[in-house]
Design a protein around this motif. Structure first.
Motif, PDB file in Angstrom:
ATOM      1  N   GLN A   1       0.841  -1.191   0.000  1.00 11.59           N
ATOM      2  CA  GLN A   1       0.000   0.000   0.000  1.00 11.59           C
ATOM      3  C   GLN A   1       0.879   1.245   0.000  1.00 11.59           C
ATOM      4  O   GLN A   1       1.199   1.810   1.039  1.00 11.59           O
ATOM      5  CB  GLN A   1      -0.925  -0.019   1.224  1.00 11.59           C
ATOM      6  CG  GLN A   1      -1.883  -1.181   1.243  1.00 11.59           C
ATOM      7  CD  GLN A   1      -2.863  -1.111   0.074  1.00 11.59           C
ATOM      8  OE1 GLN A   1      -3.377  -0.057  -0.237  1.00 11.59           O
ATOM      9  NE2 GLN A   1      -3.106  -2.236  -0.552  1.00 11.59           N
TER      10      GLN A   1
ATOM     11  N   ASP B   1      -9.724   1.355  -2.029  1.00 11.84           N
ATOM     12  CA  ASP B   1      -9.544  -0.073  -2.285  1.00 11.84           C
ATOM     13  C   ASP B   1     -10.750  -0.667  -3.004  1.00 11.84           C
ATOM     14  O   ASP B   1     -10.682  -1.767  -3.548  1.00 11.84           O
ATOM     15  CB  ASP B   1      -9.314  -0.827  -0.970  1.00 11.84           C
ATOM     16  CG  ASP B   1      -7.933  -0.562  -0.394  1.00 11.84           C
ATOM     17  OD1 ASP B   1      -7.046  -0.186  -1.178  1.00 11.84           O
ATOM     18  OD2 ASP B   1      -7.751  -0.725   0.824  1.00 11.84           O
TER      19      ASP B   1
ATOM     20  N   SER C   1      -0.899   0.348  -5.115  1.00 14.48           N
ATOM     21  CA  SER C   1      -2.351   0.351  -4.992  1.00 14.48           C
ATOM     22  C   SER C   1      -3.001   1.353  -5.929  1.00 14.48           C
ATOM     23  O   SER C   1      -4.176   1.208  -6.283  1.00 14.48           O
ATOM     24  CB  SER C   1      -2.761   0.662  -3.539  1.00 14.48           C
ATOM     25  OG  SER C   1      -2.308   1.946  -3.151  1.00 14.48           O
TER      26      SER C   1
ATOM     27  N   THR D   1      -4.407   0.895 -11.375  1.00 10.01           N
ATOM     28  CA  THR D   1      -5.725   0.261 -11.463  1.00 10.01           C
ATOM     29  C   THR D   1      -6.020  -0.317 -12.841  1.00 10.01           C
ATOM     30  O   THR D   1      -7.142  -0.773 -13.082  1.00 10.01           O
ATOM     31  CB  THR D   1      -6.829   1.269 -11.115  1.00 10.01           C
ATOM     32  OG1 THR D   1      -6.806   2.348 -12.075  1.00 10.01           O
ATOM     33  CG2 THR D   1      -6.647   1.820  -9.713  1.00 10.01           C
TER      34      THR D   1
END
Length: 458
Positions: free
Chosen positions: A17, A24, A350, A353
């Motif tokens: 992270q 999330d 994180s 995407t």
């Protein structure tokens, strides 16, 4: 009556992270740019799966069904050109693959949405190929490098709204809209016939103050494109801003810093190209990802183009500088290892995407039996299928590489539903689209959040 699929979703994401700013719960997509699939189909080409079966004939909607059901892909990227029929461009091999006009993209976009996949629309704002070195104003716009910026911006805005509205009306609403392609040095420099990039091309190794006039022009055009999206019938589509300066974290940060200094902030996703031959080692990529994650914790980051060579003799056509960072070697095993290492790297962030593989469907020129009507000139040697000169069936040679793409830590399609319910919900409250915007109903196909549950409207 629409068929709905309900689920209680648990997504286990094992990543480092590096930023908590991007939720999330956000959707993470994996897929590729398959803009040439319909052109290959028209030419008579077919792809064979790992067992030698025809993909066109044995999978739901051919390549789309195969990539969704077998390769586990959830998203498709498609380029859009204004008028790819310029009379004088056929002499350039690189332009042969630019056949994606609006009618072409409507048909492919609808197939994508009907397959339940996410659709990234890449608007080139050109009749021909655009990248970091080519950014030509469409001929039909009747403009060139001397056109007033506000006039050009008005055209960008109206064009953007129009094409999105037509796509929505056709059942092909984009989930993501990319404003230009590899626009690291700006876009819409001049007309194709003029092809003079000196007036509006800016230099990221310089300073904002030295490049301000050019940056401000670029930001005005980007704002026009974003306004076109927001005033269209797909106003919540996520906007992607795409750079290929990934090899240099300072220049990449300059790009995103400068457009914001120029007044453009309405975008959701930082889009990057990453090909080792041009963008360097994975350590270069990591440096850039870390820099951008720290500087823009509220932005998603997606690798909207990547690829690696599947043919062992391709190094004969690469320069020494291009070979320098192809440390995995060449061939199908090298390609699979590259993708494995890339996905492992991306899964450490994180904020990352999305991952899109570039032109996985490449299988040759798409020429007819006499070698005519080619849809490609030169070959990229980065696809997953066997290349050949004339139309025929093409064997999957890179099965491991293809399957490794889904190792990117994405939200799987089957995470959105475990059972089918053939009824329409009577829920009239708490309906949101996947971008988190509240909507009135589920009249359009797509993914919704209804009373805390994910719902796929097919």
């Amino acid at each position: 009556m629409k068929k709905l699929t309900f689920t209680l979703t648990v997504i286990l994401i094992s990543v480092l992270q590096l930023s908590a700013a991007v939720s999330d719960d956000i959707v993470r997509v994996v897929g590729g740019d398959i803009s040439l699939v319909p052109a290959y189909e028209t030419a008579g080409d077919d792809w064979l799966d790992a067992n030698g079966n025809s993909i066109t004939n044995n999978y739901s909607d051919g390549m789309l069904g195969y990539l969704r059901d077998v390769a586990g892909w959830t998203a498709i990227r498609v380029r859009l050109l204004v008028d790819p029929t310029l009379d004088d461009k056929e002499q350039y091999d690189e332009y042969l693959a630019t056949c994606q006009d609006l009618d072409y993209v409507k048909a492919l976009g609808k197939r994508i949405k009907d397959a339940g996949m996410y659709f990234l629309l890449d608007i080139f704002y050109s009749d021909t190929w655009t990248d970091v070195s080519k950014q030509w104003i469409p001929e039909s716009w009747g403009m060139d490098k001397s056109t007033d910026t506000e006039i050009l911006a008005a055209q960008v805005k109206s064009y953007t709204t129009d094409v999105i509205n037509q796509l929505v009306d056709y059942g092909a609403a984009p989930d993501y809209v990319q404003l230009g392609n590899e626009v690291s040095y700006g876009m819409l420099w001049d007309s194709f016939s003029g092809k003079n990039n000196s007036s509006h091309f800016f230099n990221l190794s310089s300073s904002y103050s030295a490049q301000q006039t050019k940056i401000d022009r670029f930001a005005t055009l980007l704002n026009a494109g974003a306004e076109g999206v927001r005033q269209s019938n797909a106003p919540t589509a996520k906007i992607v801003l795409h750079s290929e300066r990934t090899s240099n974290s300072t220049q990449t940060k300059n790009f995103y810093d400068w457009v914001e200094q120029g007044g453009f902030t309405d975008y959701d996703v930082i889009g990057l190209s990453y090909y080792p031959a041009w963008q360097g080692s994975l350590s270069n990529l990591e440096s850039t990802l870390s820099t951008l994650t720290s500087a823009y914790p509220d932005k998603e980051i997606q690798i909207v183009e990547t690829g690696y060579y599947s043919y062992p003799d391709v190094e004969n056509w690469l320069s020494s500088s291009e070979q320098q960072y192809c440390t995995w070697g060449y061939g199908t095993s090298a390609q699979a290892n590259f993708i494995s290492d890339l996905t492992s790297t991306l899964n450490n962030y994180s904020n990352v995407t999305g991952l899109y593989y570039w032109q996985p469907e490449e299988c040759g020129n798409g020429a007819d039996a006499d070698g005519n009507n080619r849809i490609k000139g030169s070959w990229d040697y980065r696809g997953f299928w066997e290349l050949s000169w004339k139309s025929e069936s093409h064997q999957l040679i890179s099965s491991d590489a293809l399957m490794n793409v889904q190792n990117f830590n994405h939200t799987k399609l089957n995470d959105t539903g475990i059972s089918s319910v053939t009824t329409s919900p009577t829920i009239s409250t708490s309906i949101y689209n996947i971008q988190g915007m509240r909507v009135k109903d589920t009249s359009r196909k797509g993914l919704y959040i209804i009373n805390g549950k994910k719902v796929v409207v097919k």
